[in-house]
Design an enzyme around this catalytic site. Structure first.
Site, short mmCIF file in Angstrom:
data_model
loop_
_atom_site.label_atom_id
_atom_site.label_comp_id
_atom_site.label_asym_id
_atom_site.label_seq_id
_atom_site.Cartn_x
_atom_site.Cartn_y
_atom_site.Cartn_z
N ASP A 13 -4.86 -6.34 3.66
CA ASP A 13 -5.87 -6.37 3.55
C ASP A 13 -5.27 -5.90 1.90
OD1 ASP A 13 -9.02 -5.27 3.50
OD2 ASP A 13 -8.02 -3.57 2.15
N TYR A 68 -7.34 -3.83 -6.89
CA TYR A 68 -6.45 -2.87 -6.75
C TYR A 68 -5.58 -2.69 -7.43
CZ TYR A 68 -8.57 -2.19 -1.34
OH TYR A 68 -9.10 -1.69 -0.70
N SER A 84 -17.89 -4.59 2.98
CA SER A 84 -17.47 -3.82 2.73
C SER A 84 -18.52 -2.53 2.78
CB SER A 84 -16.76 -3.33 2.62
OG SER A 84 -15.38 -2.17 2.03
N TRP A 104 -11.16 1.78 6.90
CA TRP A 104 -10.50 1.90 6.37
C TRP A 104 -9.86 3.78 6.73
CZ3 TRP A 104 -12.22 4.89 2.22
CH2 TRP A 104 -13.40 4.71 1.22
N ALA A 157 -7.14 9.39 6.75
CA ALA A 157 -7.82 10.34 5.73
C ALA A 157 -7.25 10.59 4.16
CB ALA A 157 -8.54 11.91 6.51
N THR A 178 3.71 4.74 1.43
CA THR A 178 4.86 5.07 1.41
C THR A 178 5.75 4.70 1.01
OG1 THR A 178 4.44 7.39 0.64
CG2 THR A 178 2.22 6.18 -0.80
N ASN A 197 2.98 4.99 11.78
CA ASN A 197 1.42 4.39 12.58
C ASN A 197 1.03 3.49 13.30
OD1 ASN A 197 1.45 6.51 10.07
ND2 ASN A 197 0.12 5.27 8.88
N1 NAP Z 1 -12.70 -1.08 1.54
C1 NAP Z 1 -12.45 -0.50 1.03
O1 NAP Z 1 -13.88 0.33 0.01
C2 NAP Z 1 -11.63 0.75 1.15
C3 NAP Z 1 -11.78 1.76 0.16
C4 NAP Z 1 -10.41 2.17 0.94
C5 NAP Z 1 -8.85 1.85 1.04
N2 NAP Z 1 -9.21 0.49 1.88
C6 NAP Z 1 -8.31 -0.51 2.75
O2 NAP Z 1 -8.01 0.72 3.72
C7 NAP Z 1 -6.66 0.51 3.17
C8 NAP Z 1 -6.01 1.93 4.16
O3 NAP Z 1 -6.22 2.90 2.96
P1 NAP Z 1 -5.72 4.50 2.70
O4 NAP Z 1 -4.32 4.29 2.14
O5 NAP Z 1 -6.51 5.76 1.88
O6 NAP Z 1 -5.43 4.79 3.84
P2 NAP Z 1 -4.78 6.27 5.16
O7 NAP Z 1 -3.26 5.21 6.64
O8 NAP Z 1 -5.80 7.06 5.97
O9 NAP Z 1 -3.82 6.46 4.21
C9 NAP Z 1 -2.73 6.32 3.75
C10 NAP Z 1 -1.47 6.97 2.99
O10 NAP Z 1 -1.46 8.23 3.38
C11 NAP Z 1 0.21 8.74 4.01
N3 NAP Z 1 0.41 8.41 5.26
C12 NAP Z 1 0.23 7.15 5.83
N4 NAP Z 1 1.41 7.48 7.18
C13 NAP Z 1 1.41 8.61 7.03
C14 NAP Z 1 2.77 9.88 7.85
N5 NAP Z 1 2.78 8.89 8.77
N6 NAP Z 1 3.34 10.69 7.10
C15 NAP Z 1 2.84 11.20 6.13
N7 NAP Z 1 1.74 10.69 5.25
C16 NAP Z 1 0.98 9.46 5.71
C17 NAP Z 1 0.60 8.27 2.94
O11 NAP Z 1 0.38 8.45 1.54
P3 NAP Z 1 1.44 9.79 0.32
O12 NAP Z 1 2.66 8.77 1.33
O13 NAP Z 1 1.25 8.75 -0.81
O14 NAP Z 1 0.90 11.10 0.79
C18 NAP Z 1 -0.54 6.99 2.79
O15 NAP Z 1 0.18 5.77 1.71
C19 NAP Z 1 -5.85 0.89 2.46
O16 NAP Z 1 -4.68 0.47 1.37
C20 NAP Z 1 -7.87 -0.55 1.68
O17 NAP Z 1 -6.42 -1.59 2.20
C21 NAP Z 1 -10.42 0.31 1.52
#
Ligand code: NAP
Length: 321
Positions: free
Chosen positions: A38, A43, A140, A194, A198, A275, A283
């Site tokens: 996605d 972005y 969305s 998404w 958090a 990242t 995950n």
């Molecule tokens: N439709 C919309 O309006 C909308 C809005 C937002 C997102 N999205 C979609 O949803 C996707 C996911 O959003 P999100 O990135 O906020 O999701 P998330 O999975 O809640 O957060 C991801 C972030 O958390 C940290 N992380 C992930 N796995 C981890 C782990 N196992 N241990 C420790 N830290 C971890 C990483 O950041 P760090 O390493 O930098 O801390 C990673 O970039 C986006 O890429 C996008 O495709 C859509």
């Protein structure tokens, strides 16, 4: 069909992480069986689509589901935004070029555009479907009323129906449960959700009273703005109390959080961000996990009134951004 765990590149590709880290995360996702990716035109000011296109180059196209979105500004002009026919058609063509593909599997309205007649938006999407540039259409953060209107107009006009909604959904943010999920279950629309962890908060790595860990989203100049609303000591203290719950389930905290959203039968996929490849590996192991009722009750007990459930929190800007 989508993979239960999808990989998304908001904030990361073309922005927070270098290209080799982005590629390593995409490879880790592919290795783990993720087939759904996605992104969005907006972005990293369009760079994220280009990074994903390069990272997926050479993969068997039939084995991937590529989703992107349109709505937020991609240029300075009045027509570089929103859901008008002009912007939808132009932005889709630009996305296809950046993603290096002839079609996207899922094309999503990234918010609701109150300044464009809904019929115009749906007809433009339908034209893209008929032209073979888009296979399925989704939305969305639309309200239940907006989704219901779209389904009704599609039925009346013979347009392709929306198949999915992409809302924020996590243990902390449950606003879709009251109205959107019941409607979508009835109408056969799936949720591709998404920020299931958090943005990292539900991993427990942000500790109350401490600075955020180096290199985390909270320390990123752009990402930090989105996550800071959750970095308060009450919420972070409660999140720490989820650690024993995860331990008792034999799960990491990220796995517990992702498994939690996947317990909702209307959730088709959880979109994870990452990242580094280790996070992807951590995950994806949430796929297929079943959480017992007592685990869900313990989570509710810990989070208490910090959970946000008000359906009115689903909203798009009143005018084009
Ligand atoms: N439709 C919309 O309006 C909308 C809005 C937002 C997102 N999205 C979609 O949803 C996707 C996911 O959003 P999100 O990135 O906020 O999701 P998330 O999975 O809640 O957060 C991801 C972030 O958390 C940290 N992380 C992930 N796995 C981890 C782990 N196992 N241990 C420790 N830290 C971890 C990483 O950041 P760090 O390493 O930098 O801390 C990673 O970039 C986006 O890429 C996008 O495709 C859509």
């Amino acid at each position: 069909m989508v993979s239960e765990i999808a990989y998304g590149n908001w904030i990361t590709h073309g922005s927070q992480v270098e290209e080799d880290a982005a590629r390593a995360c995409v490879e880790a996702a592919l290795d783990a069986g993720v087939t759904t990716f996605d992104t969005a035109d907006v972005y990293a000011q369009t760079r994220a689509e280009s990074v994903l296109g390069r990272a997926l180059a050479g993969q068997r196209r039939e084995g991937l589901e590529i989703a992107t979105k349109v709505y937020w500004p991609t240029g300075p002009g009045a027509n570089d935004r929103g859901l008008s026919r002009k912007h939808i058609i132009e932005s889709c063509h630009a996305s296809l070029q950046r993603l290096k593909t002839d079609y996207v599997d899922l094309y999503q309205a990234h918010r609701y555009d109150a300044e464009t007649p809904l019929e115009e938006t749906l007809r433009a999407f339908d034209d893209l479907v008929r032209a073979g540039k888009v296979l399925y259409v989704g939305v969305s953060e639309w309200t239940s009323q907006q989704i219901a209107d779209a389904l009704r107009i599609a039925g009346e006009m013979g347009f392709d129906r929306i198949v999915s909604n992409q809302p924020q959904y996590s243990m902390l943010w449950r606003v879709i449960e009251g109205e959107i999920v019941p409607l979508c279950e009835k109408e056969g629309v799936g949720q591709i959700v998404w920020s299931p962890i958090a943005q990292g908060v539900l991993t427990g790595k942000y500790k109350p009273g401490e600075q955020p860990p180096a290199g985390s989203r909270a320390t990123d100049p752009s990402g930090g703005n989105f996550i800071k609303v959750m970095l308060n000591d009450d919420l972070l203290t409660r999140v720490q109390q989820l650690k024993p719950v995860a331990d008792d389930c034999g799960l990491s905290m990220a796995q517990l959080a992702i498994a939690w959203v996947l317990q909702n039968p209307n959730v088709s996929a959880a979109i994870i961000g990452a990242t580094r490849p280790e996070q992807v590996k951590d995950n994806v192991a949430a796929s297929g996990v079943k959480l017992d009722r007592d685990v869900l009750e313990r989570i509710d007990g810990v989070l208490g009134e910090t959970v946000i459930s008000d359906p009115a929190r689903t909203a798009s800007p009143p005018t084009r951004p």
